[in-house]
Scaffold this motif. Sequence first.
Motif, PDB file in Angstrom:
ATOM      1  N   HIS A  48       0.894  -1.148   0.146  1.00  0.00           N
ATOM      2  CA  HIS A  48       0.039   0.056  -0.059  1.00  0.00           C
ATOM      3  C   HIS A  48       1.108   1.203   0.188  1.00  0.00           C
ATOM      4  N   CYS A  49       1.949   1.445   0.764  1.00  0.00           N
ATOM      5  CA  CYS A  49       2.828   2.452   0.882  1.00  0.00           C
ATOM      6  C   CYS A  49       3.561   2.785  -0.561  1.00  0.00           C
ATOM      7  N   GLU A  50       3.863   1.669  -1.189  1.00  0.00           N
ATOM      8  CA  GLU A  50       4.703   1.944  -2.254  1.00  0.00           C
ATOM      9  C   GLU A  50       3.750   2.302  -3.447  1.00  0.00           C
ATOM     10  N   ASP A  51       2.528   1.841  -3.440  1.00  0.00           N
ATOM     11  CA  ASP A  51       1.710   2.206  -4.501  1.00  0.00           C
ATOM     12  C   ASP A  51       1.162   3.820  -4.215  1.00  0.00           C
ATOM     13  N   ALA A  52       1.123   3.999  -2.776  1.00  0.00           N
ATOM     14  CA  ALA A  52       0.702   5.611  -2.525  1.00  0.00           C
ATOM     15  C   ALA A  52       1.822   6.504  -3.153  1.00  0.00           C
ATOM     16  N   ASP A  53       3.062   6.029  -2.862  1.00  0.00           N
ATOM     17  CA  ASP A  53       4.360   6.856  -3.464  1.00  0.00           C
ATOM     18  C   ASP A  53       4.087   6.944  -4.935  1.00  0.00           C
ATOM     19  N   LYS A  54       3.726   5.538  -5.500  1.00  0.00           N
ATOM     20  CA  LYS A  54       3.923   5.725  -6.973  1.00  0.00           C
ATOM     21  C   LYS A  54       2.850   6.420  -7.514  1.00  0.00           C
TER      22      LYS A  54
END
Length: 358
Positions: free
Chosen positions: A130-136
């Motif tokens: 989730h954190c990676e998708d939010a950053d991307k």
Amino acid sequence: MRKKDSLKEECRRRGLNYWRVQKRIYNGMSREKALQHGYVRGQKNTATAITVHGIRYPNIAEAVRELKPKASATSILRWIRKGMSPEDAFAKDPKPGFANGIIYKVTQLSTGRLYVGQTVMELDDRWQKHCEDADKGTISSEDSLHHAMRESGKGDFRIEPIAKTNRPGELGALEIRWIDKLRTLYPDGFNLNRGGSSGGSLKQPVDIDGKRFDSHGAGVKYISETRGISISAAKKRLEKGRIDVKKPAKPGESRVKSKEYKAWSLLKDYTSPASKAYLPGVDVHPAWREDFDVWLGEVGTAPTPQHRFVRIDKRLGFVPGNCAWMTSKEDTSARLRSGQKLFNGVQPRHVLAARASK
């Protein structure tokens, strides 16, 4: 035999490209490795060099090629950096199946709004995703969980399990029930669909050209068909709120370079004290000053390149009924009839001569 000839002969004997081998040696590779058949750059030592079960690999990519784990190199590195041993990381299954199916909820601490999701991953790994998708910016909707994470910061959220299942096919049904039970569907929560599957979003009506469409997808299709553009271009226009975009003018056809547009632009200069063209006490019809198309629709285009837009009676402003396209000679006659002085009060000689001849 010279050393160069010896290397060339060795390459010929081993069936290797001499110039490629020579380039490897020039770049710092040992002669022995350069002459290895099939030696690749992936075997070079890097910062991701790793030892698994006592065998050292020059980099993570080479280890993955040799050991063929179920997880990707990125996931394995992430697990190792979190403290997992290389042996466990390479043996771990990132998708162990529905036997470990989890329904989880994410709570925004500052607002209490919830998101419900399903996963067969470890909960920490799902949160990391989730954190990676939010950053991307994978999901850009302003109503989504990821947008809220970008706005409030990841520290404003807490993830926790709320149900588990080991029965295939039950995970999706569980997600649907918990979304309904906790009322996490937008606008109450962050879920954009009713659950049970990955992807898809809650349909939201949209108004275009005075018509209402049940979803953005239907609106995008309508824009694409009526504007003669691709679906992706239509989607961008709907996102930006600019359904109609004017095409760039062809060379030589730009409105701002036309005689009419320049004449209209001067109207603002006539009423601006900061402009050199400022005319004290002269006003401009408000509708003309605000809209070029309104002005052009009322006065029309210039008959010839020699005509300019001027006042008929110089004692009045730029208002309907007192303006026209005139030649320089016609403009001078109109000024004489109005009895107004030229150029900050100094009358040119040809004007004085014209008056004296009367």
